[in-house]
Structure formats: C-alpha cells, structure tokens
Design a protein around this motif. Sequence first.
Motif, short mmCIF file in Angstrom:
data_model
loop_
_atom_site.label_atom_id
_atom_site.label_comp_id
_atom_site.label_asym_id
_atom_site.label_seq_id
_atom_site.Cartn_x
_atom_site.Cartn_y
_atom_site.Cartn_z
N GLN A 55 0.83 -1.21 0.00
CA GLN A 55 0.00 0.00 0.00
C GLN A 55 0.86 1.26 0.00
O GLN A 55 0.65 2.19 -0.79
CB GLN A 55 -0.86 -0.07 1.26
CG GLN A 55 -1.88 1.00 1.44
CD GLN A 55 -2.73 0.65 2.66
OE1 GLN A 55 -3.53 -0.27 2.62
NE2 GLN A 55 -2.54 1.36 3.75
N GLU A 56 1.86 1.27 0.87
CA GLU A 56 2.75 2.42 0.96
C GLU A 56 3.53 2.59 -0.35
O GLU A 56 3.73 3.71 -0.83
CB GLU A 56 3.71 2.22 2.13
CG GLU A 56 4.59 3.42 2.42
CD GLU A 56 5.47 3.20 3.65
OE1 GLU A 56 5.07 2.42 4.54
OE2 GLU A 56 6.55 3.80 3.71
N PHE A 58 2.55 1.74 -3.33
CA PHE A 58 1.68 2.29 -4.38
C PHE A 58 1.55 3.81 -4.23
O PHE A 58 1.53 4.53 -5.23
CB PHE A 58 0.29 1.63 -4.31
CG PHE A 58 0.21 0.32 -5.03
CD1 PHE A 58 0.43 0.23 -6.40
CD2 PHE A 58 -0.10 -0.85 -4.35
CE1 PHE A 58 0.36 -0.99 -7.07
CE2 PHE A 58 -0.17 -2.07 -5.00
CZ PHE A 58 0.06 -2.15 -6.37
N VAL A 59 1.46 4.27 -3.01
CA VAL A 59 1.37 5.72 -2.80
C VAL A 59 2.67 6.40 -3.26
O VAL A 59 2.64 7.44 -3.93
CB VAL A 59 1.08 6.06 -1.32
CG1 VAL A 59 1.12 7.56 -1.08
CG2 VAL A 59 -0.27 5.50 -0.91
N LYS A 60 3.80 5.79 -2.93
CA LYS A 60 5.08 6.34 -3.38
C LYS A 60 5.16 6.33 -4.91
O LYS A 60 5.66 7.27 -5.52
CB LYS A 60 6.24 5.54 -2.80
CG LYS A 60 6.46 5.75 -1.32
CD LYS A 60 7.62 4.87 -0.85
CE LYS A 60 7.92 5.12 0.62
NZ LYS A 60 8.98 4.23 1.12
N PHE A 62 2.71 6.49 -6.99
CA PHE A 62 1.86 7.56 -7.53
C PHE A 62 2.57 8.90 -7.43
O PHE A 62 2.57 9.70 -8.38
CB PHE A 62 0.54 7.61 -6.77
CG PHE A 62 -0.37 8.70 -7.26
CD1 PHE A 62 -1.17 8.52 -8.37
CD2 PHE A 62 -0.41 9.93 -6.61
CE1 PHE A 62 -1.99 9.54 -8.84
CE2 PHE A 62 -1.22 10.95 -7.07
CZ PHE A 62 -2.02 10.75 -8.19
N ALA A 63 3.19 9.13 -6.27
CA ALA A 63 3.88 10.40 -6.07
C ALA A 63 5.04 10.57 -7.04
O ALA A 63 5.42 11.69 -7.37
CB ALA A 63 4.37 10.50 -4.62
N ALA A 64 5.61 9.46 -7.48
CA ALA A 64 6.78 9.52 -8.36
C ALA A 64 6.42 9.30 -9.83
O ALA A 64 7.31 9.20 -10.67
CB ALA A 64 7.81 8.47 -7.92
#
Lengths: 187, 255
Positions: A55-56, A58-60, A62-64
């Motif tokens: 999960q973490e 995937f967020v990273k 997205f941010a990148a």
Amino acid sequence: MTSSIDHRSDAALVAAARAGDRGAFAELVRRHQRSAVLAATFALGSATDADEVAQEAFVKAFAALGRFDQSAAFRPWLLRIVTNTARNRHRFARRQQRLMLRVASQVPVAGPAPEEVAGHRAEAEAMVRAINRLRVGDRLILSYRWYEQLTEAEIAVALGCPAGTVKSRLNRAMGRLRREIEQEVTG
Amino acid sequence: MTSLEEGFTAAVEGLDLPDRDLADTVLAAIAQLPPVPVEDRRHRVRRPRRRTWAVAALMLAMASAAVMVVAPARQAVAQWLGIGATRIVIEPGAGTTRPVPSTVAPPSGPPTTGPGDDADAIPSLGLPGSIIDGPGRARTFRWPAGDRLPPLTDGAVGAQLTVRPADGEVVTKLVDPAVEIVFVEIPGRREPTMALWIGGEHERSAPGGSPELAQRVLVWVDSGIEYRLEADLDLAAVLALAAEIEPGTHLLPPG
C-alpha cells in the motif's frame, strides 16, 4: 452483479494517471496488487504487514509517476519501490516469521483424490521450507523470473542491478534452491 | 518449464498472502495529494559530487522541482504513513501553546528564505564540526552556524543530522494542525526516497524522556536507516542539504 474490466494497457493507465485520472491508478493497483504483496512478502520474509508495505509503495509510486519513464514497463519499476519500501520498514530486521502456505479449509466435492492432494501439499510445503532458507535476493529473482515472468531487463529494473548480471544471479539462485531442495529430500 | 520452476510457482500460488483490496485505501491516501505533473526525465540530474555554482544551481532547481512534483500532503497522509520509527500525531496546540522544556532555542529571526536568484545564497554542509554518539546507535553530526546556516540550537550549530537504525525506539512528533507538513521527495536519488517535512515548532517525545520542543525537521528513511535533518531554513534549502548526504551504514556508529 457485473464487474467491468479495464482493458487498457499499463502504459495507457499510467498515462491517464499522470493526466489526473486516479481511477486509472486504482486499476493499476488492482492489476499489480498480488505481485506487490508477493514481492513485499519475499522481501520481508513473511506475509505480515506485506499488504501495508504494498500500500505504501503504491502511494510512493503515484507520487513519483511524474518521473516514471513511460517507455518502460510499470510492474518492474513498482516492484523496485515495493522492495525498497520493505527494506525501509523499521520492523524489518526483527521479523522471524516464515512464509506460510494457505491452509485448505474446504474439502473439494470433486477433484483429485485426497492422497494426491496431500502429496501436492507436502511437495509445496517442502518447496516453501526451501524458499524460506533462501536469501531475500534469491527469492525475489526466482519469483520475478518464474512467477512474474519478467524479462532479464525487467528483472534488472526490479532488483536495481546491472542487466548483465541477471543471468548469473538467476543461475546462482537456482543452484541454491536446488541444494535446499536436496536437503529436503535427503533430510 | 522445469520441474523446479513448476514446483516453485505452485508453492508461490499456495502462499498465504493478505488479499484485501488495496485500491480503495491507496486512492484515499493519494486523494490527499495533488495531481502528478509530468516531469521530463531529461531534466533529471544525479546527486552533485562536486560543489560548483552550476551544480548548486541545478540542485536548487531539483529541490524546487521536488516540492512541485510531490506537493503538500495533508496531515492525514503523514499520520497514515509515519516515517521509519517516527510517528506523527496531529494535536492542536502541540509545540505552540503548551509549555514544554525547551532544549532548542527559538529561532533567532525570521526563517531564511533559502536560495533565491542568487546562487551564492545556497547553503551547503561540507564537513561536520562535531560528531556525537547517542543511545540506540544514534549518531549526530553538527555543522556550525554561518552566513548560510542560521543558528539552530545554542547559536553555534547551524544544521544537525541525526542518523539511527530505523528499527529503533519509536519517537512521536506531536504537531499542531497549523504547522506545515509536507510529503516530499529527496532530489537526486535513483529511487524515489520520500521524506516528511515538519515546517514549524512541534513536540518531540521519546519513550522514557520528557517532551522536547523541536524545530523544523526533514525525516526520511533509506535502507534501514532513519535520517533527521534539522536546519532553520526553508524546505527547498533543506532538501538541497539532504541531497548532499550520501546514505549508508557508514554514518552509524559501530554496532
């Protein structure tokens, strides 16, 4: 109930996500969730918290996304982020749990004979014990090649290693797995 | 397919993995982030090895770009993620109205705005002035205050980097909702390295210790090591400092 399947390619979904379509990114999450959780499990050495790591990651990711090379494959890049995230988890070093096989809770009405099922299960358990004894890099490269069916170039991206070293790393990992399997056989 | 490969894939298929749908949770988290702007990869630069004005200017550009690419997240994201062994708790009044023992002097003036048009204003770390080992295999590097590093603690320290194993004891940061918390990316790294920037006074609380008043800080984790960089500078300038730091276990005291 009907479910709609998004037939767009990863590249199309990435492009849409970069353009602000978060639904497209959600589809990428669904599409690669299993791979991400598996990579996290192998990197952590257990399935505990593997979904949180995924999960973490995937967020990273997205941010990148703005820095992602759209001509490259998405999954190897994501897997690299997953394993880096797993490595950074502060409880990483303390984990002692092992990979666990799913326990069949239902008896099949029809299918293989029980003794055949038991045989397959014993084989799988032996393989999991052998995988458990492998180092993290060996688990990951074998999983990327055999389970994820990544190319050598993609494995290099996922592992963050030179492409020219993938074949030799793979051979060494296979050799170590064979030795672990032999140990299972010989007791 | 070899029998070894078949056996491996069959075993992997049977692994007991968490199977909850992550899409909704991930969407909820990224809903706190702005749309991701496209950045041309040709503009990427490696971490500077030598300090030249040209490189420094590029680094400044990278720092600014990083802020834009991963613009401010809300406190919910910070709470959801945490960083390494650092936990973020949003608490009204934390570090602002509550009297706490202060180990850090208040800022001596308005925060430095960081590098502007003048590349000469870009701060740089260079060699630390002192190195202090602490409990839990922590090591603190201190750089003296100067023209480009405003005083941080006792007037002598301009920047402070604390490294420790990321599986150390959990430290809690109590942050007032009014304090800026930004989810950013360290510029110049080959792989995305996310960091949390707390842009104002807050309380730092470790188990067994008294809460301390802490200043603006950038916290990130790389390869199992937690980095905490404190400087009385703005985010772009602190990111530029963070980009100078070569991560690795060589920074930790012997274990």
